[in-house]
Design an enzyme around this catalytic site. Structure first.
Site, short mmCIF file in Angstrom:
data_model
loop_
_atom_site.label_atom_id
_atom_site.label_comp_id
_atom_site.label_asym_id
_atom_site.label_seq_id
_atom_site.Cartn_x
_atom_site.Cartn_y
_atom_site.Cartn_z
N THR A 120 0.54 -1.26 0.61
CA THR A 120 -0.11 0.05 0.17
C THR A 120 0.73 1.27 0.19
O THR A 120 0.36 2.57 -0.04
CB THR A 120 -0.40 -0.24 0.86
OG1 THR A 120 -0.09 0.03 2.15
CG2 THR A 120 -1.64 -0.73 1.34
N LYS A 121 2.29 0.89 0.43
CA LYS A 121 2.92 1.99 0.36
C LYS A 121 3.61 2.90 -1.14
O LYS A 121 2.66 2.21 -2.40
CB LYS A 121 4.38 2.04 0.89
CG LYS A 121 4.28 1.15 2.79
CD LYS A 121 3.00 2.50 3.39
CE LYS A 121 2.72 1.35 5.14
NZ LYS A 121 3.45 0.89 5.99
#
Ligand SMILES: *Cc1c(COP(=O)(O)O)cnc(C)c1O
Length: 378
Positions: A182-183
């Site tokens: 998700t980063k």
């Protein structure tokens, strides 16, 4: 029913897949040249500050605190508006964690609160670039150094960002990154520590590799034989394999593209949500060049939970980042009480992360905006 939109997800290209496959066909799956290359590539985005690749953002924090020599009797001052790992890794090393309150608008550590929280026992002041917006790093560095402490920047959200013209990674004594899917870029699981200090760098490199000392000049028993390596301080195996480092190097080539698209989506939300009385869109400080990892909408009038449920019901994967770290029962059981950081608690009560990742289309963004507007009837 329209597709489910997650709040964050990876962006994978054929080049990324080929980079991984190439390593799988080669000699080195781990401890090989792709690790060195990824670390050099990372330094290309930290203003040349060297980096140590590790297996997660959590490992990066653990390594950074260990390199700083944190132990029992030491204090670490940090923000409660973060993933629990910023605090838990310091606690695991025996430190006492002190939470200082936030600036109410950015969700970042308030320098005045940090100043009030440091004591002669403070060894590290750990700031978090919440949502990808850099914290007040110059003031926080001065506060840390005046207290005889190191400044750690948890940059899990902000690789590629800058503060007053200087890139994230070059602003603190220790900077940590996460490459979770998700980063801002991913190695599946992964992270890194960057530091301009040679001593901290050596300690970080050793800690991620069992504490092993290979340099004969530093060994206690240098004449043991060609096979010899020895441990002076305990460490762990936090080595990021070549397979994943190759993915990281490939992803890093697109970081500016990711940043540009994230900023575009951010601006589209700002525009589409402007003028709704019960919400506040995120602020950007003068001097900040954010890498927008999250779009932290603030929902007033106690309606955050209802909007969360409405959007989830419409297939929109909103998230809340974060519950104040000291609300976790592990901290509550240690005597941390609610009410300690009122700005953080209010921020938490209002916060809602809207979907934000490079693969989101303008039509996806407009669908989210329309659902928010429909919920408020505007
Ligand atoms: C994601 C994150 C971490 C932990 O990183 P992992 O790679 O998931 O271990 C730490 N701090 C912050 C602020 C994060 O967002």
């Amino acid at each position: 029913m329209a597709d489910f939109l997650p709040y964050g997800r990876q962006s994978m290209a054929e080049d990324d897949i080929e980079a991984v496959v190439r390593v799988l066909r080669g000699d080195w799956l781990t401890t090989g040249p792709a690790v060195t290359r990824f670390e050099a590539d990372l330094a290309g985005h930290t203003g040349g500050i060297p980096a140590v690749a590790v297996t997660s953002g959590t490992a990066a924090l653990h390594v950074a605190y260990a390199a700083a020599g944190i132990g029992a009797g030491d204090e670490v001052v940090t923000s409660p508006m973060t993933f629990v790992a910023t605090a838990s890794t310091a606690a695991l090393l025996g430190a006492t964690v002190t939470f200082a309150d936030l600036e109410p608008d950015t969700g970042n550590l308030d320098p005045a609160a940090a100043q009030a929280a440091v004591t002669p026992r403070t060894r590290v002041l750990a700031a978090v670039d919440y949502a990808g917006h850099p914290a007040e790093l110059d003031r926080l560095r001065t506060i840390a150094h005046d207290a005889g402490a190191l400044l750690l920047e948890d940059a899990a959200h902000s690789i590629g960002g800058a503060w007053r013209g200087r890139p994230v990674g070059s602003l603190a004594d220790l900077t940590t990154f996460s490459f979770f899917p998700t980063k801002n870029l991913t190695t599946a699981e992964g992270g890194a520590v960057a530091t301009p200090d040679e001593g901290l760098l050596t300690r970080a490199q050793r800690y991620r590799n069992h504490g092993l000392v290979r340099d004969r000049a530093e060994q206690r028993f240098p004449d043991e034989g060609g096979w010899h390596q020895e441990v002076h301080e305990f460490g762990l195996n936090y080595r990021l394999p070549d397979v994943l480092c190759a993915l990281g190097s490939s992803q890093l080539r697109r970081i500016q593209e990711f940043k540009r698209r994230r900023a575009e989506i951010h601006a589209r939300y700002d525009e589409g949500l402007a003028g709704i009385p019960a919400v506040r869109t995120p602020v950007t400080r003068d001097g900040a060049d954010p890498m927008w990892h999250l779009y932290p909408l603030r929902v007033l009038e106690g309606r955050r939970r209802a909007l969360f449920d409405h959007l989830r019901g419409a297939g929109i994967g909103v998230q809340v980042n974060y519950i104040p770290a000291y609300w976790h029962p592990v901290f509550a059981d240690l005597g941390y009480r609610r009410g300690m950081c009122p700005n953080a608690e209010r921020y938490y009560a209002e916060q809602l992360s809207l979907p934000l990742y490079p693969g989101l289309t303008d039509a996806d963004v407009d669908r989210v905006i329309e659902e928010v507007r429909a919920f408020f009837g505007v």
